[in-house]
Write an enzyme that holds these catalytic residues in place. Structure first.
Site, PDB file in Angstrom:
ATOM      1  N   LEU A  73       6.593   2.187   5.019  1.00  0.00           N
ATOM      2  CA  LEU A  73       7.703   2.567   4.130  1.00  0.00           C
ATOM      3  C   LEU A  73       8.264   3.938   4.507  1.00  0.00           C
ATOM      4  CD1 LEU A  73       6.075   1.387   0.789  1.00  0.00           C
ATOM      5  CD2 LEU A  73       7.996   0.297   1.962  1.00  0.00           C
TER       6      LEU A  73
ATOM      7  N   GLN B  28       3.273   9.941   0.801  1.00  0.00           N
ATOM      8  CA  GLN B  28       4.522   9.171   0.895  1.00  0.00           C
ATOM      9  C   GLN B  28       5.420   9.358  -0.323  1.00  0.00           C
ATOM     10  OE1 GLN B  28       2.340   5.349   2.083  1.00  0.00           O
ATOM     11  NE2 GLN B  28       4.242   5.214   3.258  1.00  0.00           N
TER      12      GLN B  28
ATOM     13  N   GLY C  69       0.842  -1.191   0.000  1.00  0.00           N
ATOM     14  CA  GLY C  69       0.000   0.000   0.000  1.00  0.00           C
ATOM     15  C   GLY C  69       0.875   1.237   0.000  1.00  0.00           C
TER      16      GLY C  69
HETATM   17 NI    NI Z   1       2.661   3.755   5.866  1.00  0.00          NI
END
Ligand code: NI
Length: 170
Positions: A99, A51, A46
């Protein structure tokens, strides 16, 4: 398609509330393609737009729709302006990694099932009732759109030991 750099904490974009998307134009389509490629390369299951440094309400998720069945293939979900419309009362603890927060795991309590509504990348209505890990991934990604990261919700956060199983990062 272009691989984009994954932003990590303490970048302030991860703490910002994101903008609603209203144009389903070529720019959005290339952002979607780049996010899919970046998620797969990471690898992750995901990814939310903040991000990759874009403060817009967009997530991509690639995970089996029902992981109770062992060989269910992964399914790709691209959701614009996702919102959690219903949450099960029943919750579940699970271990998450992100991440954008490399090198940390945390135990997070999440709803066991959620109904997510939003739009597809072409602006059509989207709705899913997700359970288990898929529901967890949607909750984690939608948190990113509101400037929330898993360590905010975790009851316990730690640096995983080398022998700990590798997580599906999100
Ligand atoms: Ni995350």
């Amino acid at each position: 398609m272009t691989l984009r750099e994954i932003v990590t904490l303490p970048d302030p974009i991860l703490r910002r509330k994101t903008r609603t998307i209203s144009r389903f134009d070529a720019e959005l389509q290339s952002l979607v393609e780049d996010m899919i490629e970046t998620m797969r390369a990471a690898p992750g299951v995901g990814l939310a737009a903040p991000q990759v440094g874009v403060s817009d309400r967009l997530i991509v998720v690639e995970y089996p729709e029902d992981d109770a069945q062992e060989d269910t293939p992964k399914k790709l979900f691209v959701v614009v302006n996702p919102e959690i419309k219903e949450t099960s009362a029943e919750t579940e603890m699970g271990i998450e990694g992100c991440l954008s927060i490399p090198g940390l795991h945390g135990e997070v309590e999440r709803a066991l099932a959620v109904t997510v509504k939003g739009q597809t990348r072409r602006g059509q209505p989207f709705k899913i009732k997700a359970k288990g890990w898929l529901a967890r991934i949607f909750q984690h990604e939608i948190d990113h759109l509101n400037g929330v990261v898993f360590t905010d919700r975790a009851t316990k956060v730690w640096k995983p030991a080398p022998e700990e199983p590798v997580l599906d990062n999100v």
